[in-house]
Scaffold this motif. Structure first.
Motif, PDB file in Angstrom:
ATOM      1  N   GLU A 156     -52.882  77.942 114.211  1.00 15.47           N
ATOM      2  CA  GLU A 156     -52.623  79.026 115.163  1.00 15.47           C
ATOM      3  C   GLU A 156     -52.063  78.483 116.471  1.00 15.47           C
ATOM      4  O   GLU A 156     -51.125  79.052 117.044  1.00 15.47           O
ATOM      5  N   GLU A 157     -52.631  77.378 116.929  1.00 20.49           N
ATOM      6  CA  GLU A 157     -52.108  76.764 118.160  1.00 20.49           C
ATOM      7  C   GLU A 157     -50.680  76.286 117.952  1.00 20.49           C
ATOM      8  O   GLU A 157     -49.823  76.481 118.823  1.00 20.49           O
ATOM      9  N   ALA A 158     -50.404  75.666 116.803  1.00 18.60           N
ATOM     10  CA  ALA A 158     -49.077  75.111 116.533  1.00 18.60           C
ATOM     11  C   ALA A 158     -48.020  76.206 116.439  1.00 18.60           C
ATOM     12  O   ALA A 158     -47.027  76.195 117.170  1.00 18.60           O
ATOM     13  N   PHE A 159     -48.221  77.161 115.547  1.00 14.18           N
ATOM     14  CA  PHE A 159     -47.217  78.216 115.366  1.00 14.18           C
ATOM     15  C   PHE A 159     -47.157  79.123 116.590  1.00 14.18           C
ATOM     16  O   PHE A 159     -46.079  79.585 116.981  1.00 14.18           O
ATOM     17  N   GLY A 160     -48.307  79.379 117.202  1.00 14.03           N
ATOM     18  CA  GLY A 160     -48.307  80.200 118.399  1.00 14.03           C
ATOM     19  C   GLY A 160     -47.531  79.571 119.537  1.00 14.03           C
ATOM     20  O   GLY A 160     -46.791  80.249 120.255  1.00 14.03           O
ATOM     21  N   SER A 161     -47.678  78.248 119.708  1.00 21.22           N
ATOM     22  CA  SER A 161     -46.968  77.577 120.797  1.00 21.22           C
ATOM     23  C   SER A 161     -45.477  77.467 120.506  1.00 21.22           C
ATOM     24  O   SER A 161     -44.655  77.550 121.429  1.00 21.22           O
ATOM     25  N   ILE A 162     -45.088  77.288 119.248  1.00 16.71           N
ATOM     26  CA  ILE A 162     -43.658  77.249 118.915  1.00 16.71           C
ATOM     27  C   ILE A 162     -42.988  78.545 119.340  1.00 16.71           C
ATOM     28  O   ILE A 162     -41.931  78.544 119.980  1.00 16.71           O
ATOM     29  N   VAL A 163     -43.611  79.672 119.017  1.00 16.40           N
ATOM     30  CA  VAL A 163     -43.053  80.965 119.399  1.00 16.40           C
ATOM     31  C   VAL A 163     -43.041  81.125 120.918  1.00 16.40           C
ATOM     32  O   VAL A 163     -42.066  81.610 121.510  1.00 16.40           O
ATOM     33  N   ALA A 164     -44.124  80.705 121.572  1.00 13.84           N
ATOM     34  CA  ALA A 164     -44.195  80.819 123.031  1.00 13.84           C
ATOM     35  C   ALA A 164     -43.093  80.018 123.700  1.00 13.84           C
ATOM     36  O   ALA A 164     -42.444  80.497 124.649  1.00 13.84           O
ATOM     37  N   ALA A 178     -40.625  85.067 109.256  1.00 14.51           N
ATOM     38  CA  ALA A 178     -41.913  85.246 108.575  1.00 14.51           C
ATOM     39  C   ALA A 178     -42.828  84.090 108.936  1.00 14.51           C
ATOM     40  O   ALA A 178     -42.368  83.011 109.328  1.00 14.51           O
ATOM     41  N   VAL A 179     -44.112  84.324 108.806  1.00 14.72           N
ATOM     42  CA  VAL A 179     -45.129  83.279 108.971  1.00 14.72           C
ATOM     43  C   VAL A 179     -46.019  83.325 107.743  1.00 14.72           C
ATOM     44  O   VAL A 179     -46.391  84.415 107.274  1.00 14.72           O
ATOM     45  N   ALA A 180     -46.359  82.164 107.208  1.00 13.61           N
ATOM     46  CA  ALA A 180     -47.247  82.088 106.043  1.00 13.61           C
ATOM     47  C   ALA A 180     -48.307  81.030 106.313  1.00 13.61           C
ATOM     48  O   ALA A 180     -47.997  79.952 106.831  1.00 13.61           O
ATOM     49  N   VAL A 181     -49.550  81.338 105.975  1.00 11.88           N
ATOM     50  CA  VAL A 181     -50.657  80.392 106.127  1.00 11.88           C
ATOM     51  C   VAL A 181     -51.512  80.428 104.875  1.00 11.88           C
ATOM     52  O   VAL A 181     -51.608  81.447 104.195  1.00 11.88           O
ATOM     53  N   ARG A 182     -52.138  79.315 104.591  1.00 14.74           N
ATOM     54  CA  ARG A 182     -52.919  79.227 103.366  1.00 14.74           C
ATOM     55  C   ARG A 182     -54.297  79.868 103.483  1.00 14.74           C
ATOM     56  O   ARG A 182     -54.881  80.250 102.470  1.00 14.74           O
ATOM     57  N   HIS A 183     -54.830  79.970 104.693  1.00 15.07           N
ATOM     58  CA  HIS A 183     -56.174  80.532 104.813  1.00 15.07           C
ATOM     59  C   HIS A 183     -56.143  82.055 104.655  1.00 15.07           C
ATOM     60  O   HIS A 183     -55.106  82.700 104.802  1.00 15.07           O
ATOM     61  N   ALA A 184     -57.309  82.596 104.365  1.00 10.63           N
ATOM     62  CA  ALA A 184     -57.436  84.047 104.163  1.00 10.63           C
ATOM     63  C   ALA A 184     -57.264  84.780 105.490  1.00 10.63           C
ATOM     64  O   ALA A 184     -57.443  84.207 106.564  1.00 10.63           O
ATOM     65  N   PHE A 202     -50.983  85.811 104.340  1.00 11.96           N
ATOM     66  CA  PHE A 202     -52.200  85.002 104.264  1.00 11.96           C
ATOM     67  C   PHE A 202     -52.442  84.602 102.808  1.00 11.96           C
ATOM     68  O   PHE A 202     -51.975  85.251 101.886  1.00 11.96           O
ATOM     69  N   GLY A 203     -53.173  83.509 102.616  1.00  9.60           N
ATOM     70  CA  GLY A 203     -53.424  83.033 101.261  1.00  9.60           C
ATOM     71  C   GLY A 203     -52.171  82.501 100.590  1.00  9.60           C
ATOM     72  O   GLY A 203     -52.048  82.556  99.356  1.00  9.60           O
ATOM     73  N   ALA A 204     -51.246  81.956 101.380  1.00  5.49           N
ATOM     74  CA  ALA A 204     -49.976  81.459 100.848  1.00  5.49           C
ATOM     75  C   ALA A 204     -50.153  80.063 100.243  1.00  5.49           C
ATOM     76  O   ALA A 204     -51.222  79.449 100.331  1.00  5.49           O
ATOM     77  N   ASP A 205     -49.082  79.573  99.640  1.00 11.80           N
ATOM     78  CA  ASP A 205     -49.134  78.249  99.018  1.00 11.80           C
ATOM     79  C   ASP A 205     -49.006  77.119 100.026  1.00 11.80           C
ATOM     80  O   ASP A 205     -49.362  75.977  99.731  1.00 11.80           O
ATOM     81  N   ASP A 206     -48.446  77.402 101.197  1.00  7.98           N
ATOM     82  CA  ASP A 206     -48.314  76.387 102.236  1.00  7.98           C
ATOM     83  C   ASP A 206     -48.365  77.075 103.597  1.00  7.98           C
ATOM     84  O   ASP A 206     -48.504  78.299 103.690  1.00  7.98           O
ATOM     85  N   ASP A 207     -48.258  76.266 104.650  1.00 13.01           N
ATOM     86  CA  ASP A 207     -48.288  76.786 106.019  1.00 13.01           C
ATOM     87  C   ASP A 207     -46.907  76.601 106.620  1.00 13.01           C
ATOM     88  O   ASP A 207     -46.448  75.462 106.795  1.00 13.01           O
ATOM     89  N   ARG A 208     -46.237  77.719 106.941  1.00  8.90           N
ATOM     90  CA  ARG A 208     -44.857  77.629 107.404  1.00  8.90           C
ATOM     91  C   ARG A 208     -44.513  78.760 108.357  1.00  8.90           C
ATOM     92  O   ARG A 208     -45.111  79.838 108.323  1.00  8.90           O
ATOM     93  N   ILE A 209     -43.523  78.475 109.200  1.00  9.71           N
ATOM     94  CA  ILE A 209     -42.938  79.489 110.059  1.00  9.71           C
ATOM     95  C   ILE A 209     -41.440  79.463 109.797  1.00  9.71           C
ATOM     96  O   ILE A 209     -40.812  78.400 109.832  1.00  9.71           O
ATOM     97  N   GLU A 210     -40.866  80.623 109.475  1.00  5.99           N
ATOM     98  CA  GLU A 210     -39.477  80.701 109.018  1.00  5.99           C
ATOM     99  C   GLU A 210     -38.573  81.285 110.100  1.00  5.99           C
ATOM    100  O   GLU A 210     -38.995  82.158 110.876  1.00  5.99           O
ATOM    101  N   PHE A 211     -37.339  80.792 110.104  1.00  8.66           N
ATOM    102  CA  PHE A 211     -36.353  81.188 111.108  1.00  8.66           C
ATOM    103  C   PHE A 211     -35.068  81.642 110.423  1.00  8.66           C
ATOM    104  O   PHE A 211     -34.590  80.969 109.499  1.00  8.66           O
TER     105      PHE A 211
END
Length: 286
Positions: A156-164, A178-184, A202-211
């Motif tokens: 959350e800190e990583a993807f949140g700061s990238i957007v900020a 899009a944003v995808a994270v592996r946790h529920a 949520f519940g994705a196969d990997d953790d990614r932020i798409e552009f």
């Protein structure tokens, strides 16, 4: 105050205790905590740090120290969405030299590539890679250690700061594709959609932020080729120093371990461990 959970067992990787991470994340964590009326000074001291160490030029912390402070902050503040709050609080200068490199980059795509290549200098506690995708690209994050208790916070800190940072330096209307994270999905899942302004899986196969490509091609208003060349030179030097420091730490640890194994005291303790009596003492902590 709720006692923070213990760190996960089995973190034997020498990088875990090596002071090689710039403390940008902890600086903003302490800032957010202070804005909420909580002093993280005691937590820093318990981790072997001081507030001055967080602002010292060239200062470094270990993953162990960073994770210790984050766990205490999560327990003290009682906010499971703290990682997102810390990410949202940051501005482009929060990433130090890397932030200035983003400002000097010609396009957002170039800025993202620079950030991924030099994420270690920016103080990340995750690892990143960038890959192309149809109609755009994605930044993928991976954990360095099996540390499920901090995984959501760090993402959350990583993807949140990238957007900020992008909204701060390129366009306030920016939104990922899009944003995808592996946790529920957490109970505060709606905060994801509100901040990222895009579909979140949520519940994705990997953790990614798409552009999307149109954003990747967006010019950075403060682009400066001369300044970028200077910053990249400094970043390359900082990255190389970090690698040398890590190699030195790992080399020292190997040397110490080998020295211990060849010392008379180690040999005698090895012999002692063969006796049933010593085994019983060790088993019961005596």
């Amino acid at each position: 105050m709720t006692r923070p959970p213990p760190p996960p067992p089995g973190l034997a990787d020498p990088r875990y205790g090596s002071a090689t991470i710039t403390p940008h994340l902890l600086r903003y964590l302490t800032l957010v905590a202070a804005e909420r009326g909580h002093d993280l000074g005691p937590a820093l001291r318990r981790a072997g740090l001081s507030e001055g160490a967080l602002s010292a030029v060239g200062g470094r912390i270990s993953y162990r120290q960073g994770s210790t402070v984050i766990r205490e902050a999560l327990a003290a503040l009682g906010d499971p969405a703290l990682g997102l709050a810390v990410g949202r609080r940051q501005r482009v200068t929060a990433w130090g030299l890397v932030g200035f490199g983003l400002l000097a980059s010609p396009t957002l795509g170039h800025a993202l590539d620079l950030g991924v290549r030099h994420h270690g200098v920016a103080g990340s506690m995750l690892d990143y890679r960038m890959e192309t995708a149809p109609g755009g690209a994605a930044v993928l994050a991976t954990a360095r250690y099996t540390d499920s208790g901090l995984r959501a916070f760090l993402l959350e800190e990583a993807f949140g700061s990238i957007v900020a940072l992008i909204r701060d330096s390129v366009d306030g209307a920016f939104a990922p594709r899009a944003v995808a994270v592996r946790h529920a999905r957490p109970p505060y899942g709606r905060a994801y959609e509100e901040w990222f302004r895009c579909p979140v899986r949520f519940g994705a196969d990997d953790d990614r932020i798409e552009f999307a490509d149109d954003w990747l091609d967006r010019p950075v208003p403060s682009a400066d080729a001369y300044a970028l060349a200077q910053v990249v030179q400094l970043l390359d030097a900082a990255r190389d120093r970090g690698r040398e420091r890590q190699d030195l730490v790992e080399g020292l640890e190997v040397s110490v371990a080998r020295g211990a194994r060849t010392s008379p005291s180690w040999r005698s303790s090895t012999s002692a461990r063969r006796s049933p009596r010593t085994t019983r003492r060790s088993r019961y902590g005596r």
